[in-house]
Write a protein that holds these residues in place. Structure first.
Motif, short mmCIF file in Angstrom:
data_model
loop_
_atom_site.label_atom_id
_atom_site.label_comp_id
_atom_site.label_asym_id
_atom_site.label_seq_id
_atom_site.Cartn_x
_atom_site.Cartn_y
_atom_site.Cartn_z
N ARG A 30 0.85 -1.21 0.00
CA ARG A 30 0.00 0.00 0.00
C ARG A 30 0.88 1.25 0.00
NH1 ARG A 30 -5.30 0.21 1.29
NH2 ARG A 30 -4.99 2.29 2.12
N GLN A 31 1.92 1.20 0.84
CA GLN A 31 2.83 2.33 0.94
C GLN A 31 3.53 2.54 -0.40
OE1 GLN A 31 5.77 1.74 3.93
NE2 GLN A 31 6.53 3.84 3.77
N ASN A 32 3.98 1.41 -0.98
CA ASN A 32 4.68 1.44 -2.26
C ASN A 32 3.81 2.06 -3.35
OD1 ASN A 32 5.96 0.46 -4.75
ND2 ASN A 32 7.29 -0.59 -3.30
N LEU A 33 2.52 1.76 -3.31
CA LEU A 33 1.61 2.25 -4.34
C LEU A 33 1.11 3.67 -4.04
CD1 LEU A 33 -0.57 -0.97 -4.86
CD2 LEU A 33 1.25 -0.14 -6.33
N GLY A 34 1.51 4.18 -2.90
CA GLY A 34 1.07 5.52 -2.52
C GLY A 34 -0.35 5.55 -2.01
N LEU A 35 -0.84 4.40 -1.54
CA LEU A 35 -2.22 4.35 -1.07
C LEU A 35 -2.33 4.61 0.43
CD1 LEU A 35 -3.34 1.24 -3.09
CD2 LEU A 35 -3.92 3.60 -3.55
N ASP A 36 -1.15 4.83 1.07
CA ASP A 36 -1.20 5.09 2.50
C ASP A 36 -1.41 6.58 2.77
OD1 ASP A 36 1.26 5.60 1.39
OD2 ASP A 36 2.36 5.24 3.25
N ALA A 37 -1.31 7.40 1.72
CA ALA A 37 -1.56 8.84 1.91
C ALA A 37 -3.03 9.06 2.23
CB ALA A 37 -1.18 9.59 0.63
N SER A 38 -3.32 10.19 2.89
CA SER A 38 -4.72 10.46 3.25
C SER A 38 -5.53 10.70 1.98
CB SER A 38 -4.79 11.69 4.16
OG SER A 38 -4.54 12.84 3.38
N LEU A 39 -6.84 10.54 2.10
CA LEU A 39 -7.71 10.67 0.94
C LEU A 39 -7.59 12.06 0.28
CD1 LEU A 39 -9.39 8.45 -0.24
CD2 LEU A 39 -11.41 9.43 0.83
N PRO A 40 -7.64 13.16 1.09
CA PRO A 40 -7.47 14.49 0.45
C PRO A 40 -6.13 14.61 -0.29
CG PRO A 40 -8.26 14.72 2.70
CD PRO A 40 -7.94 13.27 2.51
N GLU A 41 -5.06 14.06 0.31
CA GLU A 41 -3.74 14.13 -0.35
C GLU A 41 -3.79 13.40 -1.70
OE1 GLU A 41 -0.76 14.30 3.53
OE2 GLU A 41 -1.06 12.43 2.44
N GLN A 42 -4.36 12.18 -1.67
CA GLN A 42 -4.45 11.41 -2.91
C GLN A 42 -5.29 12.15 -3.95
OE1 GLN A 42 -5.44 7.17 -2.73
NE2 GLN A 42 -4.96 7.17 -0.58
N TYR A 43 -6.37 12.79 -3.45
CA TYR A 43 -7.28 13.49 -4.38
C TYR A 43 -6.57 14.66 -5.05
CZ TYR A 43 -11.37 15.98 -6.07
OH TYR A 43 -12.28 16.62 -6.86
N VAL A 44 -5.84 15.43 -4.25
CA VAL A 44 -5.16 16.60 -4.79
C VAL A 44 -4.12 16.15 -5.82
CG1 VAL A 44 -3.54 18.46 -4.24
CG2 VAL A 44 -5.56 18.09 -2.81
N SER A 45 -3.34 15.12 -5.50
CA SER A 45 -2.30 14.72 -6.46
C SER A 45 -2.94 14.12 -7.71
CB SER A 45 -1.30 13.77 -5.80
OG SER A 45 -1.72 12.44 -5.92
N PHE A 46 -4.05 13.38 -7.52
CA PHE A 46 -4.73 12.79 -8.68
C PHE A 46 -5.26 13.89 -9.60
CE2 PHE A 46 -9.13 11.54 -10.06
CZ PHE A 46 -8.73 10.86 -11.19
N MET A 47 -5.93 14.90 -9.00
CA MET A 47 -6.53 15.96 -9.80
C MET A 47 -5.46 16.80 -10.50
SD MET A 47 -9.66 16.13 -10.29
CE MET A 47 -11.05 15.15 -9.81
N SER A 48 -4.35 17.07 -9.81
CA SER A 48 -3.35 17.91 -10.46
C SER A 48 -2.70 17.14 -11.61
CB SER A 48 -2.31 18.40 -9.45
OG SER A 48 -1.61 17.31 -8.93
N GLU A 49 -2.55 15.81 -11.44
CA GLU A 49 -2.00 15.01 -12.55
C GLU A 49 -3.00 14.93 -13.69
OE1 GLU A 49 0.85 12.33 -9.72
OE2 GLU A 49 -0.86 11.37 -10.71
N ALA A 50 -4.28 14.75 -13.33
CA ALA A 50 -5.32 14.64 -14.37
C ALA A 50 -5.39 15.94 -15.18
CB ALA A 50 -6.67 14.33 -13.74
N ALA A 51 -5.21 17.07 -14.49
CA ALA A 51 -5.26 18.36 -15.19
C ALA A 51 -4.14 18.44 -16.22
CB ALA A 51 -5.15 19.50 -14.18
N ARG A 52 -3.04 17.75 -15.95
CA ARG A 52 -1.94 17.73 -16.93
C ARG A 52 -2.06 16.54 -17.88
NH1 ARG A 52 1.02 18.78 -12.12
NH2 ARG A 52 1.77 16.65 -12.10
N LEU A 53 -3.24 15.91 -17.86
CA LEU A 53 -3.54 14.73 -18.70
C LEU A 53 -2.60 13.57 -18.40
CD1 LEU A 53 -4.38 16.36 -22.13
CD2 LEU A 53 -5.92 15.65 -20.31
N ASP A 54 -2.10 13.51 -17.17
CA ASP A 54 -1.26 12.40 -16.75
C ASP A 54 -2.12 11.49 -15.87
OD1 ASP A 54 0.50 10.63 -15.67
OD2 ASP A 54 1.69 12.11 -14.59
#
Lengths: 416, 306
Positions: B52-76
């Motif tokens: 889980r840690q390796n996959l970055g799933l141990d981060a809090s939900l808001p943290e994961q959301y922010v990083s996901f959205m900022s990557e999605a905005a860059r089409l990554d």
């Protein structure tokens, strides 16, 4: 220590040769994904914690275990040799390389994979030049494809398809024992399954013979031990013959003369005729007053419950991947594994001793005792061993099935 | 017009953001996570936590959301956890197969339903009309999995005219396209029939007839065009549905479409792949809706986009 053949040549798909540095690692536990640090592997390994794998020269692999381990030859079947640079380079899994009689040619995902005979294989070149593996998920379509000659070979069709296909003069059906079997575990840390008599009663309540003959037909046979006879370490046990009277008297002895309510968790699609089997079990158990709710679950939801020991009974198939009892028995039935809530120091001792022992005859003796404890104490119900059925066109000749259910096409010829 | 399109595209960004947020949360609410699914039933909690840690799933939900959205905005959209390759590659591979099947089904449906609907409308309450009504009702009611298997048993197993499953040759397209087209034929035939019946009683049709215009010209130039709006709307929605993947038909016919990819990804809790696939499907829907809206202007000049 494992020697490698001198004249092997890894398929030179991208100019890789075994003579260059390659990494050796052990499968059996899923690898970490490409993202992140791939040097970290799950701690549990069939070669034991703290083992080291070395490649002192280009033709030798050494395995050093931190403690004596008699299972190394079996577990060595899980060894992979991969490029030392790592498998997380872009595209490695799109163009895999290997040492077998066939090499990877092309792949259309969810549709088909094509292999061609390798001209650098160290053994005899296979007679069939090209193998195409087609992905046909639907049973009716698969059965139709083999019948119409769209495909020449298939395996794992459900029992109800076989009688129709058997009538086709162009087809041959072959059934062979496998490493796979069904089990129905009890959660021995939960009432009333803390009592071995209750677990035994549940065993006696099942009419295995009828179910094997009517439902499973030639895809399953009544099991004779907690692991199938194809496995090193199997030892035949006294069968739990269908005996509802005895089941009820055992329940009464255990203090449940009127039965009890419980449930079984399972995932559809885990094995042949699974839904029919669960429903039949539930009906057999109802006959001795035990009211079982069948809880059909989605894979992820089931796994979460299973690992948390949050269940009464669990029904599923299992495969002894290495063909050695250790892979299944030590992994699942020691107190420290705690997979079923069952804890028995005597069994722990036997399983650990059998793993450490390098005298294979001695290991068989130890496993015979372990089999008996698991069976007699009814840690679970071990109802059926599974067979693999192969359906092939009569022009396919020389096919030799293996219990691993990984078909070997290197020996196959095609008659004109 | 340009202003309208721009406005719609801005609105689309909000729709996509909403869809991504919902799917981000929903996959994480599901019981089980990628780590335990990858390690399987034999894993210990320590191993699951490490992965889980390796996959970055141990981060809090808001943290994961922010990083996901900022990557999605860059089409990554990252890499698939299971397939170990960029998720966009996996989706890209399936678009062609899904598109081929969806477009074939829609063309087939239009080619069958228009003549049927027109004939039924022109011969209202005649035997042809009743036959067409019954047939279109059957088309709408037959479940896809059953129809697919029946077509395989009849045309592949008994008659041996067509291959049973796969996607290798043009012949492989026929049975799955029919399976997908039939329910659509049911809906479209009824729409064409009722639309045409309504229009044919309008004053302008009577006027056109009175002017001595040939019956087929009255039909094609005056009547058809005016009953197309509801038909195009339904066609657009159905095409969007089909481009989102037809998992049952794909499974029955072993078709490598986006529906099976998505279901596999959900089963394996492959978060990045699920998210990207849903985004693709939502985008397709939004774009098709936009095209449908724009087509209204062409079909009915009274409609002005502002």
């Amino acid at each position: 220590m494992v020697g490698r053949r001198q004249h092997v040549d890894v398929h030179a798909a991208r100019g890789r040769h075994l003579a260059r540095r390659h990494a050796v690692h052990v499968g059996g536990c899923p690898e970490l994904p490409a993202t992140g640090d791939r040097s970290r592997r799950p701690a549990r390994s069939p070669l034991g914690d703290g083992h080291r794998i070395g490649t002192p020269d280009d033709l030798t692999v050494t395995i050093t275990c931190s403690e004596p381990l008699g299972t190394v030859p079996a577990s060595a079947t899980l060894l992979y040799i991969t490029p030392a640079a790592g498998t997380n380079e872009d595209g490695f899994f799109d163009n895999p390389v290997g040492l077998g009689p066939y090499k990877f040619s092309s792949w259309e995902r969810d549709s088909q994979i094509e292999l061609v005979a390798s001209d650098t294989y160290w053994g005899d070149a296979p007679a069939v030049g090209t193998l195409v593996f087609r992905d046909i998920p639907e049973v009716a379509a698969k059965a139709t494809s083999i019948e119409t000659g769209e495909i020449d070979f298939t395996w794992g069709l459900p029992a109800d398809q076989l009688p129709i296909l058997a009538e086709n003069p162009d087809l041959v059906i072959d059934s062979t024992p496998s490493y796979a079997y069904y089990f129905n575990w009890f959660n021995s840390s939960r009432e009333p399954f803390t009592d071995a008599r209750v677990r035994q009663a549940m065993n006696y309540a099942l009419d295995r013979e009828t179910l094997a003959n009517d439902l499973l037909q030639n895809v399953g046979v009544v099991a004779t031990a907690p692991i199938p006879p194809t496995i090193f370490g199997w030892s035949e046990q006294t069968p739990y013959t269908y005996d509802p009277e005895r089941a009820m008297s055992l329940l009464a002895e255990a203090g449940y003369p009127d039965g009890f309510d419980t449930h079984v968790i399972w995932v559809p699609g885990s094995g042949p005729q699974d839904r029919e089997l669960v429903l039949s079990f539930v009906s057999n158990w109802a006959d001795i007053g035990v009211n079982v709710e069948s809880m059909e679950m989605e894979q992820g939801a089931w796994l979460e419950k299973l690992l948390a020991l949050d269940w009464d009974m669990d029904f599923q198939t299992n495969t002894v991947r290495t063909g050695d009892a250790d892979f299944t028995l030590r992994r699942l039935y020691t107190s420290s594994a705690n997979r079923t809530g069952y804890a028995n120091p005597e069994l722990d001792e036997l399983l650990l001793a059998a793993a450490a022992e390098s005298d294979q005859d001695m290991r068989l003796e130890l496993y015979a005792q372990a089999n008996k404890i698991i069976w007699d104490d009814a840690v679970g119900i071990f109802p059926f061993d599974l067979q693999t059925n192969y359906v092939m066109n009569t022009k396919i000749q020389g096919f030799e099935p293996t219990p691993s259910t990984i078909p070997n096409f290197a020996t196959v010829t095609i008659a004109e | 017009m340009a202003h309208y399109i721009l406005q719609r595209l801005l609105y689309a960004v909000f729709v996509l953001w909403g869809a991504l947020t919902v799917i981000f949360l929903v996959v994480r609410i599901l019981p089980g996570d990628p780590a335990s699914m990858m390690l399987g039933a034999g894993a210990t909690q320590t191993e699951i936590d490490a992965l889980r840690q390796n996959l970055g799933l141990d981060a809090s939900l808001p943290e994961q959301y922010v990083s996901f959205m900022s990557e999605a905005a860059r089409l990554d959209f990252g890499e698939s956890l299971w397939l170990r390759r960029p998720v966009l590659d996996s989706i890209g591979e399936r678009i062609a197969a899904t598109g081929r099947l969806a477009i074939a089904a829609v063309i087939l449906a239009v080619a069958i339903s228009f003549p049927l609907g027109i004939v039924a409308a022109l011969r209202q309450r005649g035997p042809i009309d009743y036959a067409v009504s019954v047939l279109s009702l059957i088309g709408q009611s037959v479940p896809g999995f059953w129809l697919g298997i029946m077509l395989i048993l009849i045309f592949a197993r008994q008659l041996r005219w067509l291959p049973s499953a796969g996607s290798q040759t043009p012949q492989h397209l026929i049975l799955p396209a029919i399976t997908l087209a039939l329910p659509l034929v049911g809906v479209l035939t009824r729409l064409v029939r009722s639309g045409l019946l309504e229009v044919m009683h309008e004053d302008y049709i009577r006027t056109a007839r009175a002017k001595g215009i040939a019956p087929h010209a009255v039909l094609t130039r005056h009547a058809m065009r005016n009953m197309l709006i509801p038909v195009i709307t339904v066609l657009g929605i159905q095409l969007g549905n089909l481009l989102g993947g037809a998992v049952i038909v794909e499974t029955v016919f072993g078709w490598p479409g986006i529906g099976r990819l998505l279901v596999d990804a959900i089963t394996k809790r492959d978060y990045p792949l699920v998210q990207a696939a849903i985004l693709f499907i939502t985008t397709t829907f939004v774009l098709i809706n936009l095209i449908v809206d724009l087509s209204y202007v062409y079909l009915d000049p009274r409609i002005r986009l502002r």
